[in-house]
Structures are given as C-alpha cells and as structure tokens.
Design a protein around this motif. Structure first.
Motif, mmCIF file in Angstrom:
data_model
loop_
_atom_site.group_PDB
_atom_site.id
_atom_site.type_symbol
_atom_site.label_atom_id
_atom_site.label_comp_id
_atom_site.label_asym_id
_atom_site.label_seq_id
_atom_site.Cartn_x
_atom_site.Cartn_y
_atom_site.Cartn_z
ATOM 1 N N ASP A 622 4.728 -8.702 -18.832
ATOM 2 C CA ASP A 622 3.388 -9.185 -19.164
ATOM 3 C C ASP A 622 2.952 -10.272 -18.197
ATOM 4 O O ASP A 622 3.682 -10.620 -17.266
ATOM 5 N N SER A 623 1.745 -10.780 -18.434
ATOM 6 C CA SER A 623 1.315 -12.013 -17.783
ATOM 7 C C SER A 623 1.248 -13.065 -18.883
ATOM 8 O O SER A 623 0.723 -12.813 -19.959
ATOM 9 N N PRO A 624 1.796 -14.269 -18.630
ATOM 10 C CA PRO A 624 1.747 -15.293 -19.678
ATOM 11 C C PRO A 624 0.353 -15.887 -19.878
ATOM 12 O O PRO A 624 0.063 -16.451 -20.923
ATOM 13 N N TYR A 625 -0.513 -15.773 -18.876
ATOM 14 C CA TYR A 625 -1.856 -16.346 -18.975
ATOM 15 C C TYR A 625 -2.894 -15.249 -18.752
ATOM 16 O O TYR A 625 -2.639 -14.273 -18.051
ATOM 17 N N SER A 626 -4.079 -15.441 -19.339
ATOM 18 C CA SER A 626 -5.112 -14.408 -19.297
ATOM 19 C C SER A 626 -5.840 -14.359 -17.966
ATOM 20 O O SER A 626 -6.441 -13.359 -17.627
ATOM 21 N N SER A 627 -5.812 -15.455 -17.222
ATOM 22 C CA SER A 627 -6.545 -15.448 -15.958
ATOM 23 C C SER A 627 -5.779 -16.231 -14.900
ATOM 24 O O SER A 627 -4.918 -17.061 -15.213
ATOM 25 N N PHE A 628 -6.107 -15.922 -13.678
ATOM 26 C CA PHE A 628 -5.476 -16.617 -12.560
ATOM 27 C C PHE A 628 -6.479 -16.720 -11.426
ATOM 28 O O PHE A 628 -7.119 -15.738 -11.056
ATOM 29 N N THR A 629 -6.645 -17.916 -10.908
ATOM 30 C CA THR A 629 -7.571 -18.132 -9.793
ATOM 31 C C THR A 629 -6.801 -18.676 -8.600
ATOM 32 O O THR A 629 -6.041 -19.639 -8.737
ATOM 33 N N VAL A 630 -6.987 -18.041 -7.460
ATOM 34 C CA VAL A 630 -6.445 -18.602 -6.226
ATOM 35 C C VAL A 630 -7.537 -19.473 -5.630
ATOM 36 O O VAL A 630 -8.649 -19.005 -5.402
ATOM 37 N N ALA A 631 -7.253 -20.750 -5.435
ATOM 38 C CA ALA A 631 -8.203 -21.632 -4.748
ATOM 39 C C ALA A 631 -7.687 -21.795 -3.316
ATOM 40 O O ALA A 631 -6.675 -22.455 -3.095
ATOM 41 N N LEU A 632 -8.368 -21.150 -2.393
ATOM 42 C CA LEU A 632 -7.920 -21.175 -0.999
ATOM 43 C C LEU A 632 -8.574 -22.372 -0.317
ATOM 44 O O LEU A 632 -9.789 -22.419 -0.152
ATOM 45 N N LEU A 649 -3.902 -22.889 -2.734
ATOM 46 C CA LEU A 649 -3.128 -22.348 -1.630
ATOM 47 C C LEU A 649 -3.717 -22.884 -0.325
ATOM 48 O O LEU A 649 -4.902 -22.710 -0.066
ATOM 49 N N ASN A 650 -2.885 -23.545 0.455
ATOM 50 C CA ASN A 650 -3.378 -24.096 1.715
ATOM 51 C C ASN A 650 -3.570 -23.000 2.752
ATOM 52 O O ASN A 650 -2.689 -22.180 2.962
#
Ligand code: ZN
Length: 905
Positions: A622-632, A649-650
């Motif tokens: 599963d995924s433990p969280y409902s959403s994920f955002t990559v901040a580049l 993420l740098n």
C-alpha cells in the motif's frame, strides 16, 4: 462553503496579528493599572488587610483571606505583578467587569516564586475617581516555587589539596587549587574549582569507549583543567565532596574575580530559565538529587561537559561545548538494570499528542513567522504537574491557554528550544488537554541535518555566491526548526495545517491540500487600489493529514504545478498478516511542483515518481499516505528532505561547479537514485519510525536499499551490481568508525557526514542485502511486508525487524543482528574448493568471531557457462557440495555486498 472558510481563516489571521487583549479605552486601563499597582504593593508588604480593602462589597472575604495567606508571603524583597489577559466578566454590563489573568513574581533574596492568578474585577467608581475597580474574586491557578538566583559566596574561599569529586565513570581531582561555592538556603549547589586539576572519563560500554578513542586516541579520556564548574543538588554535596580535603582560607580578591568570571560564563549554560519581563536576572532551577554536571575547562579540548541527568533515557553524556559534539551518550548502570539493553524514547514521555491544528503566517523575506497552534494531547504519566514542549528559542510566546484551565504559566528553558507549562493542579493518566499557543518571531529556515540527504563538506565561498544569484530561494521549516510547539520527542499525530504566505509565493506542506485552496485573502483598504497588484496580498493554504505524522513541515518558494495525477497502485495478495494501523491507500495523488525554470523537468518527473511509488507499493502492499508532492527546488547540490506527504528534492543548477561524486550517497550511474531514496522515506522513516536515534538505519538503510531495489527493477542486474558494489565499498571502508546502531553519532565527533552515510545508509542497506541472500527472496520479502504491516505508525527497533524476519525465516537471527548492527567488527573469510569425482566441494572458513554471512561463488565451466551458488556461512567452517554440470574451469568469488574480507587459498 468556500466563502465561510476564507472568513474563518481571516478571523484567525486577525487574532494572529492583533494583541491577545481586546482593545480598550485608555482611561479604563489607567484605572486598572492603579488597582494592580496597589496589589503589587500589598503583595510586597504581605499586607492582608490592605488586600481585603480592595474587595468589592459582594466578594467572599473568607476566600480572599485564604488567597492572601497563600499568595502574599512575608519577606518578599521585590514583587512584580503583570496583567496577561482579560475577558469580559459574565453578569456585568459591557466594560463594567473583567476576568484578568495575572502573573506575579516574588523575590525573597536569592530565591523566587512565580504564580499565575485569576482575578475578577468590577467597576465600582468613575474613571479618575481613584477607586474605579474592586476585586470580586480571585484564585491561584499555578505556581513555580524554588527558583534560585545563584552567585558565588564572596566571603568563602577554600584551599584544596587532592580534592576528589566523582560521578559515574568520571573522576575529577584538584591536586592543588582554590574552591568557591554557590550556596542557597538548602546548602551548596554550585562549585568553582581553580588550579591544577585533572579528570578521567572512562565509559563502561565498549561502543562508547570506541567513540572516546575516535575523539582522543585512547579509550579513556584523561585531561588537565585549570578551571571547572560543578552543579549538584545540595543534598548530594556531602556525598560528593570530602570536607577534609577543603580548608577554609582568606578570600583573595584576584581569585574571587577569576572564579566569578568562570561562574558567570558557565552557570548560564545549564538549568537556566528565562522569566521574561518578570525578571531579567539569571534564575536557575535546582538539579535533581543524583544529577551531576561538570563544565571542565581543559587546555587541550576547550570546555568539555559531563552530565548525569536522570530525566534522559541515556543519562550519562560527555559533550564538546565548542564544537557541539556528543562524544558519549549512554545509560548508567542503574538505568540499564532498570530498563534493560533497549529502550523506546516514548517510554519516558508524559503525554501523547493526538492532533495538531497549526495556523502559521510566513513572511519569508523577513524570515518571520507568526503562529497559533492548537495541540490536543492525552496524559500518559500516572500523574503530571507540568508539560514539557519544544519550540524554537527564537519564537516569542504571546500566550498559552488551555481549553480546560484557561491561561497557563510557562517558563522557557534557555538554549534548549524547550518550555515547561505548569498545570493548575496535577492531572492523572488519560486526561485530555487542549492547549492553544500563540507565538511569533524571526526563525531561520532549516539547514541540512541528519535527516536531510545533503552535504556538509566545506563549500567554496565563490560557489555559494554564484548559487545565491542563480537559485530560486526556498524556505524549509521542518523537524529541526521547532517552528510549532510540539512534543519533546517526535510523536505520531494527525494534523491540520494552515499556512499563509505572500501572494507571490507558493507553499507545499505535510498533508493533502484541501479543495478550494490556496485562497487569496482580501486585501486591506490600503493595498487594494490595484486589484492586480499581488505584492501586498496574502494567500492561504490548508492541508490536512488524516494519517499520523511524526512531524509537520512546510516549504515556501516560487512554485508552479508541473503535473498532477491519481495513480492506481498495484496491490499484491496479502497473507493473513497483522491488521494495519491507520488507513491503507491503494491509490496515490501524485503532484510535482517546481521552481519556474524547472517546469519542463517536472513534467516527466511525475511519471518517474509514479513508477517508483508503484514499485514500492507492489513490494509492501500500500501507500501509507493518500498524496505525495515532489517539490523540485533549485539548489547548488543534489539531495533532498522527505517529511510525510511530500519531498523537497534539490535540482542542481547547470552552473553549479560543486561535485560530490566521491560520496557514499551519490550513484552517478542512476539519476533517479535520490528521487527513489526520498520517496522510500514515505514508508521507511515516516510511516515506520525508529524508537530512538539508534534505529535510524531502519529509515536511511531501508530507503537506500529500496532505491537500490528500484534501480534493479528499472535498469536490471548490472546496474544493481554496481550499486551494491558501492554500498559494500563504503561500508567496508568506514566500518571501524562504530556500529550501525550509533545512528547520527557515526562521524559526528569529527564532523564527517560521509562516515554517517557510509554506515547508516550503505552498511544498513548492505546488511539487508546479506539478509536477503541468507533467507532467499521469498522469505525475505514476506519478512519485509510483515515488518512494515506491524510497524506502520509505530516506533520500532531492530528487535522488531528481527522478530518479523524470524517469523518468516523460521530460524534465529539473534547473532546476525548482533554482529551486523550492534557491533563494529567485520568477518574474515577464507575460501577454497576441491573437485571430488562428479562434485565440487566448496569450503569456507571464518577467522576470528563467527558471523552469519552469505558468500556467493561463481562456478565457471569449460564451455563458458557460469552458475552462481550462495553459501550460507553460519559456522566456523562450512562445506557445500555441488554436483558439477560439466568440466569445471574455475571458481570465482562474487562480492555481491558481502561485508567480509575474503581470501582465496
Ligand atoms: Zn534519507
């Protein structure tokens, strides 16, 4: 719906920006000040009759007399009374009655006391009449007794000959010198030692002796000092100091001045509290009985601090003040006997935070934040009189109000980002308390720390300047910033987070962005002349985390949404396993936000991140969280930071001249390694957390191994082999620096981040790879799934991993984890083989301690075919017989992540 939300937010913003007191007419305040001045005077004089004269006719005189007896204490040398808050009093006409919250500070020579009172006042006369307000009722809410202002006794000096002082694993000797004391009503609590001194620090645990050796070259630290400062509880003084070794002498003014200089500098470093506007003096709390603190000014190592502190799980420390390094931290003998070898940092916590509701306004160009946090918590201690929380020292607290008890008194503990909130009366286990803390201040964003995959290597000044001109600025507030009031150790809790930022900036935070946000706040009359001008406007984001988080984070920068998708995650068949904690998601809302120049790069990043997330979900279910955002974000170095729900993420700029190729965490052959590592932290590090810093490899080692597994999945065995080779190289190279179990302390004494990454990241990952080869893929991955399912939103340890792997593998792994995680040494293997008829007999022998270690050898046949054989080497001497499938040309050893010196012979 949307309109309502915005106005609720606006209201919150007004409360944030305004003072906590309602506005009132000037004359009204003057009358109130007159009353409080009189209260201050009668308190100073302990004048009960004077106090009773302030009462309204309706007041209960018996209650007032009791209050005066307990609160107006004789002997006060100074009293300060400050109004903190007021509310209109029920049953009175507007402006005719108030409920006041008052802090009172009373000094009795070198001792003081602080109390918070609730005082109800009613209007009894006209403004300017001299008697405008009278007291209708009063009550003490909280008090802190026994606060001391320490100073050296200027009339006492002792000559010392071979004065000996000791605490566990520490021996201090003053061969020849002078001693000054700081005494209070209960006896001596501080000492200054001047002269020729020496001390020895000789920690009992082997792991700590190894760290001391890294610090000074020997397993016991011996050093000379010319001045020392000691703190202890007065009742411990006679046990610690042999009186006959001290002889009273006449005070030498020069010695006294010297001792006072030492005292002034050292005494502020521990036990010091900040009483704000009540008193600017240096006040301290008393050490607990059994605690011991020594600031030792050495010639060779600057100031070293030894502390034995009963409130810590690892209660003995040796600290290098100047460099901010922990040299040793461990449990005393008594503590070990009490709790055993392992501990969970949660065992010592007094309460559990259930939910955070944080409303914060950030003004990044001034590094200013203003916040209002509602913290709902549940008491875990059997009985609790005060709450310890963490908040950055740089943030000023405006008020702390509890839903249950009203305004609460608190003290800030200096230099520790810590505050102690007093409860009006002790509360018992399972009591729920809701606190609202309003605060503001200038707070630096977070710098790379032990959970940030970044570099600490020295950077060239020119490069920094070049990068500063080019990179889009970003501001990260996360686990090391203490930007909101939080539990003393990380604590799984759900959260709602509202972040207000200048309208020209954007925000990414822990939690799922709620529909309707971000919302532009209406401008004020002054700045709405041009509705298109956003420079003065603000906008608000609202995030909600319905799954528990260890800590809350947000990052502010100029972001553009590059892409957003909802991803269906592949879900493998789940066996009859433990019931999961929390919600289990089989889809993921995946977004990429980038600095404007990186939008193009962001478009394909969403597919790559989706591929990584799908792969992890297929392994773990599963995924433990409902959403994920990559901040580049643009930065001069690769790396990142991954709190729950997002990762920063740098993206190194093309102009960056810095390279970190020679680093354990850099894998030049696979660009997505960082992304894969940071994404893995959603499972390992966020959903599953170590129970203390020793277990950090469960986060970093796992993230590293999952990134390696993804490399294999994406690009095949050859790339995987080269990643594993690098894991092995660094792990072998740095292993002597200490066991994986030291966590952040690896490399810490010498500031070598590479040592930490080589061992916690790479050795941790290599250990998992060896375990996989010993167990076989099927059992290993079943063990991982079992461990993950058990550990979600829990704090766990290596012992929990061992239990899960043993349950799937069916054999004891005690020695495996003992050797690879808790110890430093690596095995030495000797390999040989012989052909015996139609078979080959493979022979491995361990020199020195016996480990559980897999050894892979490749049988090379004359017809160019080759076959790999994994030998589980779990005895001193192991033979494996293999039937040959042709003519054997030779046998090669395949390193494949085996952390052993292997010789062929
Ligand atoms: Zn990491």
């Amino acid at each position: 719906m949307k309109g309502n939300r915005v106005s609720a937010v606006l209201l919150a913003a007004l409360i944030l920006l305004g003072v906590s007191r309602p506005l009132q007419a000037q004359d009204q305040d003057e009358g109130m000040r007159t009353l409080l001045d009189v209260v201050e005077r009668v308190a100073q004089a302990a004048d009960a009759a004077g106090y009773l004269a302030l009462l309204a006719d309706s007041a209960d005189r018996g209650r007032a007399r009791d209050f005066a007896a307990s609160e107006l204490l004789p002997g006060a040398t100074r009293v300060v009374v400050k109004e903190r808050d007021r509310l209109p009093l029920g049953g009175t006409l507007p402006g005719n009655g108030y409920r006041l919250w008052i802090d009172s500070f009373a000094e009795f020579g070198s001792r003081s006391r602080v109390a918070t009172w609730r005082v109800d006042v009613r209007r009894v006369g006209e403004p300017g009449s001299g008697r405008e307000w009278a007291i209708a009722d009063q009550e003490r809410i909280t008090s802190v007794e026994s606060i001391y202002r320490l100073s050296l006794n200027p009339s006492k000096q002792f000559t010392a000959r071979n004065l000996k002082l000791s605490s566990e694993d520490l021996d201090v000797t003053l061969a020849d010198g002078s001693v000054f004391v700081a005494d209070i009503d209960q006896g001596v609590t501080g000492l200054v030692l001047l002269g020729h001194g020496t001390f020895t620090f000789h920690p009992a645990p082997e792991m700590e002796r190894g760290q001391v050796k890294i610090f000074c070259g020997r397993e016991a630290l011996e050093a000379g000092f010319d001045a020392a400062y000691i703190r202890l509880h007065p009742s411990d003084f006679n046990g610690a100091v042999i009186a006959s070794q001290l002889q009273e002498a006449t005070v030498d003014p020069r010695d006294l001045r010297h001792a006072q200089d030492v005292f002034k500098e050292e005494s502020q470093k521990s036990f010091a509290i900040d009483l704000g506007d009540l008193s600017r003096d240096a006040w301290t709390l008393l050490p607990q009985s059994g605690d011991f603190l020594a600031e030792l000014r050495t010639r060779k190592y600057d100031t070293l601090t030894y502390a034995k502190s009963s409130t810590e799980a690892e209660d003995i420390t040796l600290f290098d003040r100047k460099r901010h390094h922990n040299i040793a931290i461990y449990a005393s003998k008594d503590r070990l006997a009490q709790r055993g070898r392992f501990y969970n940092e949660d065992d010592l916590v007094d309460y559990d935070v259930l939910h955070y509701d944080v409303d914060v306004a950030a003004t990044p160009d001034r590094l200013w934040i203003e916040g209002r946090a509602v913290v709902r918590l549940k008491v875990k201690a059997a009985i609790l009189g005060a709450l310890t929380m963490r908040l950055a020292d740089a943030l000023t607290i405006q008020s702390i109000v509890s839903y249950e008890y009203g305004r609460l008194f608190y003290v800030r503990v200096k230099n520790q980002n810590t505050l102690v909130i007093n409860l009006p009366a002790p509360v018992t286990r399972d009591t729920q308390i809701t606190l609202t803390v309003a605060y503001a201040g200038r707070l630096e964003p977070q710098t790379p720390d032990r959970e940030t995959l970044g570099l600490e290597q020295a950077r060239g000044e020119t490069d920094d300047i070049a990068a500063a001109f080019l990179a889009e600025p970003s501001y990260l507030y996360s686990n090391r910033s203490y930007w909101y009031p939080q539990a003393a150790v990380t604590d799984f809790a759900t959260a709602t987070l509202r972040v207000t930022v200048p309208a020209s900036l954007e925000c990414v935070a822990s939690g799922e962005l709620e529909p309707g946000f971000p919302a532009l706040l209406p401008g004020t009359a002054k700045n709405t002349k041009d509705p298109k001008d956003l420079s003065q406007r603000r906008k608000v984001y609202q995030f909600s985390a319905s799954q528990p988080l260890r800590y809350l984070s947000f990052i502010v920068s100029r972001f553009m949404r590059a892409e957003t998708v909802t991803l269906a995650l592949p879900v493998p068949e789940r066996g009859n396993q433990v019931v999961l904690n929390g919600i289990s998601y089989h889809s993921l809302n995946l977004s990429v936000e980038t600095n404007p120049r990186q939008v193009q790069r962001g478009h394909d990043l969403v597919d790559r991140a989706g591929d990584v997330a799908s792969f992890y979900a297929s392994l773990l279910g599963d995924s433990p969280y409902s959403s994920f955002t990559v901040a580049l974000i643009e930065n001069d170095l690769p790396g990142g930071h991954s709190p729950g729900y997002f990762a920063a993420l740098n993206q190194p700029l093309p102009s960056s001249t810095l390279s970190w190729r020679n680093d354990p965490a850099s894998f030049a052959g696979f660009n997505d390694f960082f992304l894969a590592h940071e994404l893995a932290h959603q499972w390992w590090g966020q959903a599953v957390a170590g129970r203390n810093y020793h277990e950090q490899w469960l986060s970093e080692g796992f993230a590293q191994y999952f990134a390696a597994l993804y490399a294999q999945h994406q690009r095949g065995d050859e790339l995987f082999a080269s990643v594993v080779k690098q894991l092995r190289h660094w792990a072998m190279d740095q292993s002597k620096q200490g066991p994986v179990y030291l966590g952040y302390r690896l490399g810490h004494i010498r500031n070598e981040g590479r040592v930490f990454r080589a061992l916690v990241y790479n050795k941790g990952a290599a250990v998992l790879h060896m375990l996989r080869r010993l167990m076989g893929d099927e059992k290993f991955f079943a063990g991982l799934r079992r461990f993950y399912a058990y550990s979600r939103f829990r704090k766990v340890g290596t012992e929990d991993l061992r239990a899960a792997m043993e349950a799937e593998g069916g054999r004891s792994l005690e020695r495996f984890f003992d050797q690879w995680i808790y110890r430093t040494q690596l095995p030495k293997l000797k390999f040989s083989y012989r052909v015996d008829g139609a078979d080959v007999v493979l022979h491995a022998e361990q020199i020195g301690d016996v480990f559980d270690v897999p050894l892979t050898v490749t049988l090379q046949y004359a017809d160019k075919r080759s076959v790999d054989v994994v030998m589980p080497v779990t005895e001193r001497s192991v033979d494996v017989r293999v039937t040959l499938a042709g003519t054997l040309r030779g046998v090669d050893i395949k390193e494949d992540g085996t952390l052993a010196e292997i010789s062929k012979g």
